[in-house]
Design a protein around this motif. Structure first.
Motif, PDB file in Angstrom:
ATOM      1  N   LEU A   1      -2.049 -10.117 132.778  1.00  0.00           N
ATOM      2  CA  LEU A   1      -2.593  -8.934 132.122  1.00  0.00           C
ATOM      3  C   LEU A   1      -1.489  -8.363 131.235  1.00  0.00           C
ATOM      4  O   LEU A   1      -0.507  -7.815 131.735  1.00  0.00           O
ATOM      5  CB  LEU A   1      -3.057  -7.884 133.124  1.00  0.00           C
TER       6      LEU A   1
ATOM      7  N   ALA B   1      -9.290  -0.052 128.828  1.00  0.00           N
ATOM      8  CA  ALA B   1      -8.410  -1.199 128.614  1.00  0.00           C
ATOM      9  C   ALA B   1      -8.669  -1.902 127.280  1.00  0.00           C
ATOM     10  O   ALA B   1      -7.760  -2.536 126.728  1.00  0.00           O
ATOM     11  CB  ALA B   1      -8.565  -2.197 129.745  1.00  0.00           C
ATOM     12  N   LYS B   2      -9.876  -1.780 126.792  1.00  0.00           N
ATOM     13  CA  LYS B   2     -10.262  -2.514 125.582  1.00  0.00           C
ATOM     14  C   LYS B   2      -9.375  -2.121 124.412  1.00  0.00           C
ATOM     15  O   LYS B   2      -9.146  -0.941 124.151  1.00  0.00           O
ATOM     16  CB  LYS B   2     -11.721  -2.229 125.266  1.00  0.00           C
TER      17      LYS B   2
ATOM     18  N   VAL C   1     -10.615  -3.223 135.610  1.00  0.00           N
ATOM     19  CA  VAL C   1      -9.830  -3.228 134.377  1.00  0.00           C
ATOM     20  C   VAL C   1     -10.285  -4.353 133.450  1.00  0.00           C
ATOM     21  O   VAL C   1     -10.613  -4.122 132.282  1.00  0.00           O
ATOM     22  CB  VAL C   1      -8.328  -3.370 134.665  1.00  0.00           C
ATOM     23  N   ALA C   2     -10.306  -5.583 133.971  1.00  0.00           N
ATOM     24  CA  ALA C   2     -10.671  -6.731 133.141  1.00  0.00           C
ATOM     25  C   ALA C   2     -10.986  -7.920 134.017  1.00  0.00           C
ATOM     26  O   ALA C   2     -10.502  -8.016 135.148  1.00  0.00           O
ATOM     27  CB  ALA C   2      -9.542  -7.082 132.172  1.00  0.00           C
TER      28      ALA C   2
ATOM     29  N   THR D   1     -17.937  -6.971 137.915  1.00  0.00           N
ATOM     30  CA  THR D   1     -17.100  -5.873 137.447  1.00  0.00           C
ATOM     31  C   THR D   1     -16.945  -4.824 138.535  1.00  0.00           C
ATOM     32  O   THR D   1     -16.204  -3.873 138.384  1.00  0.00           O
ATOM     33  CB  THR D   1     -17.684  -5.209 136.186  1.00  0.00           C
TER      34      THR D   1
ATOM     35  N   THR E   1     -14.398 -13.003 128.717  1.00  0.00           N
ATOM     36  CA  THR E   1     -13.599 -11.875 129.197  1.00  0.00           C
ATOM     37  C   THR E   1     -14.409 -10.598 129.044  1.00  0.00           C
ATOM     38  O   THR E   1     -15.349 -10.520 128.249  1.00  0.00           O
ATOM     39  CB  THR E   1     -12.281 -11.717 128.407  1.00  0.00           C
ATOM     40  N   ASP E   2     -14.013  -9.604 129.806  1.00  0.00           N
ATOM     41  CA  ASP E   2     -14.601  -8.280 129.659  1.00  0.00           C
ATOM     42  C   ASP E   2     -13.559  -7.262 130.082  1.00  0.00           C
ATOM     43  O   ASP E   2     -12.684  -7.570 130.902  1.00  0.00           O
ATOM     44  CB  ASP E   2     -15.863  -8.143 130.505  1.00  0.00           C
ATOM     45  N   TYR E   3     -13.652  -6.086 129.500  1.00  0.00           N
ATOM     46  CA  TYR E   3     -12.659  -5.049 129.751  1.00  0.00           C
ATOM     47  C   TYR E   3     -13.348  -3.713 130.002  1.00  0.00           C
ATOM     48  O   TYR E   3     -14.457  -3.460 129.502  1.00  0.00           O
ATOM     49  CB  TYR E   3     -11.742  -4.887 128.539  1.00  0.00           C
ATOM     50  N   SER E   4     -12.670  -2.854 130.724  1.00  0.00           N
ATOM     51  CA  SER E   4     -13.132  -1.475 130.831  1.00  0.00           C
ATOM     52  C   SER E   4     -12.910  -0.810 129.481  1.00  0.00           C
ATOM     53  O   SER E   4     -12.139  -1.287 128.640  1.00  0.00           O
ATOM     54  CB  SER E   4     -12.341  -0.735 131.910  1.00  0.00           C
TER      55      SER E   4
ATOM     56  N   THR F   1      -4.841  -7.271 127.406  1.00  0.00           N
ATOM     57  CA  THR F   1      -5.384  -8.609 127.206  1.00  0.00           C
ATOM     58  C   THR F   1      -5.224  -9.409 128.487  1.00  0.00           C
ATOM     59  O   THR F   1      -4.104  -9.542 128.997  1.00  0.00           O
ATOM     60  CB  THR F   1      -4.667  -9.339 126.060  1.00  0.00           C
TER      61      THR F   1
END
Length: 120
Positions: free
Chosen positions: A80, A63-64, A47-48, A103, A57-60, A68
């Motif tokens: 989250l 989720a983007k 997810v993140a 990830t 940070t990075d998100y799927s 947050t």
């Protein structure tokens, strides 16, 4: 490192929820912290993540723009914030920790999961 996830529950589509993951056993300020989820009948998915400093940070893709990830190193806790929730977000959410930026779900430390159910 022990991780305790909380904050899950039942929410209507379009609503918001904030998950928390409290770490104990050692300070995790230098650890990458992440959230994964497993929907019914599906594989666990990323997810993140957030780096130790909080600057990375990075998100799927799902989720983007809606979720947050953040952290409070003074409280040894990662959060989250989930907004505009959809029924497809229904899953057990897990927090994870590692010294590496990952990830994929080969993090060394995992919490027990907290269930999020989004009703339509």
């Amino acid at each position: 490192v022990q991780l305790q996830a909380s904050g899950g529950g039942l929410v209507q589509a379009g609503g918001s929820l904030r998950l928390s993951c409290a770490a104990s056993g050692r300070t995790v300020s230098s650890y990458v912290m992440a959230w994964f989820r497993r929907a019914p009948g599906k594989e666990r998915e990323f997810v993140a993540y957030i780096t130790g400093s909080g600057r990375g940070t990075d998100y799927s893709s799902s989720a983007k723009g809606r979720f947050t990830i953040s952290r409070d190193n003074a409280k040894n806790t990662v959060y989250l914030q989930m907004t505009r929730l959809r029924p497809a977000d229904t899953a057990v959410y897990y927090c994870a920790a590692d010294t590496r930026v990952l990830t994929k779900d080969d993090y060394n430390y995992w919490g027990q999961g907290t269930l999020v159910t989004v009703s339509s």
